[in-house]
Scaffold this active site. Structure first.
Site, PDB file in Angstrom:
ATOM      1  N   HIS A   1     -12.577   2.299   5.481  1.00 43.23           N
ATOM      2  CA  HIS A   1     -13.276   1.351   4.520  1.00 43.23           C
ATOM      3  C   HIS A   1     -13.773  -0.178   4.194  1.00 43.23           C
ATOM      4  CE1 HIS A   1      -8.802   3.043   4.822  1.00 43.23           C
ATOM      5  NE2 HIS A   1      -8.158   2.004   4.144  1.00 43.23           N
TER       6      HIS A   1
ATOM      7  N   GLU B   1      -6.022   4.958  -3.356  1.00 45.86           N
ATOM      8  CA  GLU B   1      -5.574   5.750  -2.451  1.00 45.86           C
ATOM      9  C   GLU B   1      -4.141   6.753  -2.912  1.00 45.86           C
ATOM     10  OE1 GLU B   1      -6.498   3.977   1.462  1.00 45.86           O
ATOM     11  OE2 GLU B   1      -4.826   3.506   0.974  1.00 45.86           O
TER      12      GLU B   1
ATOM     13  N   HIS C   1       0.780  -1.432  -0.014  1.00 46.15           N
ATOM     14  CA  HIS C   1       0.157  -0.239  -0.129  1.00 46.15           C
ATOM     15  C   HIS C   1       0.878   1.166   0.221  1.00 46.15           C
ATOM     16  CE1 HIS C   1      -3.790  -2.508   0.918  1.00 46.15           C
ATOM     17  NE2 HIS C   1      -3.153  -2.929   1.411  1.00 46.15           N
TER      18      HIS C   1
ATOM     19  N   HIS D   1      -8.082  -6.075   2.042  1.00 45.95           N
ATOM     20  CA  HIS D   1      -7.292  -5.341   2.437  1.00 45.95           C
ATOM     21  C   HIS D   1      -7.866  -5.475   4.784  1.00 45.95           C
ATOM     22  CE1 HIS D   1      -4.488  -2.425   4.407  1.00 45.95           C
ATOM     23  NE2 HIS D   1      -5.451  -1.403   3.643  1.00 45.95           N
TER      24      HIS D   1
ATOM     25  N   HIS E   1      -1.925   3.714  -4.957  1.00 49.85           N
ATOM     26  CA  HIS E   1      -2.325   2.138  -4.569  1.00 49.85           C
ATOM     27  C   HIS E   1      -3.769   2.055  -4.215  1.00 49.85           C
ATOM     28  CE1 HIS E   1      -2.415   3.474   0.220  1.00 49.85           C
ATOM     29  NE2 HIS E   1      -2.919   2.588  -0.365  1.00 49.85           N
TER      30      HIS E   1
END
Length: 208
Positions: free
Chosen positions: A160, A172, A47, A57, A51
């Site tokens: 998230h 991001e 990350h 995740h 990315h």
């Protein structure tokens, strides 16, 4: 037609998330010292820099980076700009028009933070309620211009979770400094890492 590379370069000096591995790029073979070719060893976190977060995740059985649908990573995207904001909340999002919009990128003061050599903890983030509103609007990809969509030191990672459990791709670490608000064609391709939780990506916007 104009192309905008909104990718942060990967380098030993780049900013990383405080708890993530530091970037290390080492030349293991160098023509300058008589070797046959130039060859480097890369040590990076999944990350780092610009990315993409896969659902896995934060979700144990979530989709992995190599399973993401390409049609969500390539196509028309809209850049929205927010100035002088601490966060992007649902009241901000409700003012936007999402007609035929499936991919959104948020430009904030964060894009100016890439010029600093140290990590900025007070970056602009997306709230959980704003994330839920985007889900309800059918958005398939959300992009932000710093290393996380989430508030720094958030304990529950609700933004998230809200996006990823609904299979919304999180992009991001964009640098939108030289991009005006409006519509573009987005090309955001991560490395095809088997069972990966995320990956650095080369991200390009093309004016339409």
């Amino acid at each position: 037609m104009t192309f905008y590379d909104v990718t942060v370069p990967i380098s030993n000096a780049m900013i990383t998330w405080p708890s993530d591995p530091a970037v290390s790029i080492t030349g293991t073979s160098l023509i300058s010292r008589g070797d046959f070719c130039n060859l480097s060893e890369l040590k990076i976190g999944s990350h780092c820099g610009t990315h993409i977060d896969a659902p896995s995740h934060f979700l144990e059985n979530g989709r992995t980076i190599d399973q993401l649908a390409l049609e969500n990573l390539i196509g028309e995207a809209t850049v929205f700009e927010f100035k002088h904001k601490e966060n992007i909340d649902v009241s901000d999002i409700k003012q936007l028009r999402f007609d035929n919009v499936k991919r959104v990128l948020f430009k904030t003061v964060n894009s100016s933070y890439w010029k600093f050599s140290t990590f900025k903890k007070d970056f602009v983030y997306l709230t959980k309620d704003a994330a839920q509103y985007l889900v309800d609007k059918g958005i398939r990809l959300v992009g932000v211009d710093y290393l996380s969509v989430e508030k720094f030191e958030s304990q529950l990672a609700e933004t998230h979770h809200t996006l990823l459990r609904n299979d919304v791709i999180i992009l991001e670490g964009l640098d939108l400094s030289n991009v005006e608000r409006g519509r573009y064609e987005l090309i955001a391709l991560p490395l095809k890492i088997k069972d990966g939780d995320g990956s650095p990506a080369r991200v390009v916007l093309k004016s339409t």
